[in-house]
Design a protein around this motif. Structure first.
Motif, PDB file in Angstrom:
ATOM      1  N   LYS A  20     -21.306 -23.089  20.417  1.00 57.51           N
ATOM      2  CA  LYS A  20     -20.620 -24.127  20.037  1.00 57.51           C
ATOM      3  C   LYS A  20     -19.510 -24.276  19.732  1.00 57.51           C
ATOM      4  CE  LYS A  20     -21.387 -25.707  15.897  1.00 57.51           C
ATOM      5  NZ  LYS A  20     -22.468 -26.331  13.639  1.00 57.51           N
TER       6      LYS A  20
ATOM      7  N   SER B 275     -20.695 -17.737   8.616  1.00 59.76           N
ATOM      8  CA  SER B 275     -20.332 -17.145   9.967  1.00 59.76           C
ATOM      9  C   SER B 275     -20.509 -15.647  10.060  1.00 59.76           C
ATOM     10  CB  SER B 275     -20.227 -17.857  10.988  1.00 59.76           C
ATOM     11  OG  SER B 275     -19.088 -16.950  11.329  1.00 59.76           O
TER      12      SER B 275
ATOM     13  N   TYR C 103     -17.098 -24.438  22.382  1.00 59.95           N
ATOM     14  CA  TYR C 103     -17.239 -25.668  23.279  1.00 59.95           C
ATOM     15  C   TYR C 103     -16.437 -26.770  22.754  1.00 59.95           C
ATOM     16  CZ  TYR C 103     -18.579 -30.902  23.643  1.00 59.95           C
ATOM     17  OH  TYR C 103     -19.027 -32.236  24.349  1.00 59.95           O
ATOM     18  N   TYR C 104     -16.745 -26.619  21.229  1.00 64.10           N
ATOM     19  CA  TYR C 104     -14.923 -27.054  20.317  1.00 64.10           C
ATOM     20  C   TYR C 104     -13.854 -26.628  21.054  1.00 64.10           C
ATOM     21  CZ  TYR C 104     -18.805 -28.899  17.185  1.00 64.10           C
ATOM     22  OH  TYR C 104     -20.055 -29.723  16.550  1.00 64.10           O
TER      23      TYR C 104
ATOM     24  N   ARG D  28     -10.380 -21.083  16.566  1.00 64.66           N
ATOM     25  CA  ARG D  28     -11.252 -21.185  17.534  1.00 64.66           C
ATOM     26  C   ARG D  28     -12.029 -19.970  17.594  1.00 64.66           C
ATOM     27  NH1 ARG D  28     -15.179 -24.880  14.973  1.00 64.66           N
ATOM     28  NH2 ARG D  28     -13.622 -26.885  15.002  1.00 64.66           N
TER      29      ARG D  28
END
Length: 129
Positions: free
Chosen positions: A49, A8, A52-53, A69
């Motif tokens: 995303k 990523s 959100y997690y 995260r």
């Protein structure tokens, strides 16, 4: 660190470089500022995303996973910003290099000029009181 994390981050750098270069090209073609094109392109690449997690992990009380995260989100956003900065710097250096003319003493005779002042006609003045 996981393999997905590095994937990523590399994806973020490549996409940031690609879209910042495209934003520079379109800004030059249509005579608009780069700031017109960058937000429209980069909004889809901000890691929604992951955010959100992260929020879900904070709500459920798993603070370690949530902070993991957060670190991943900051790395991805930082890599996008670094790619934009790198592109801006390279473009600015390239345009400055293209504008730069060789010094006068390389191609011409000395004209007696120095920093826009004609040295030959320069008169000293006494400013004593």
């Amino acid at each position: 660190m996981s393999r997905d994390f590095f994937r990523s981050v590399c994806k973020s750098v490549c996409l940031g470089l690609t879209y910042s270069i495209l934003s520079e090209i379109f800004s030059r073609l249509y005579h608009k500022p780069v700031a017109v094109y960058l937000p429209a392109v980069l909004v889809p690449f901000v890691p929604g995303k992951l955010t959100y997690y992260m929020m879900g992990e904070f709500v459920h009380g798993d603070r370690v996973a949530a902070l993991d995260r957060v670190a991943e989100i900051l790395c991805v956003c930082g890599m996008i910003a670094l790619a934009i900065l790198l592109t801006e710097t390279v473009i600015r250096l390239w345009t400055e290099f293209r504008k730069k003319k060789p010094p006068d003493h390389c191609n011409k005779q000395q004209s007696g000029r120095w920093d826009g002042v004609n040295i030959r006609n320069f008169q000293k003045t006494d400013h004593s009181i």
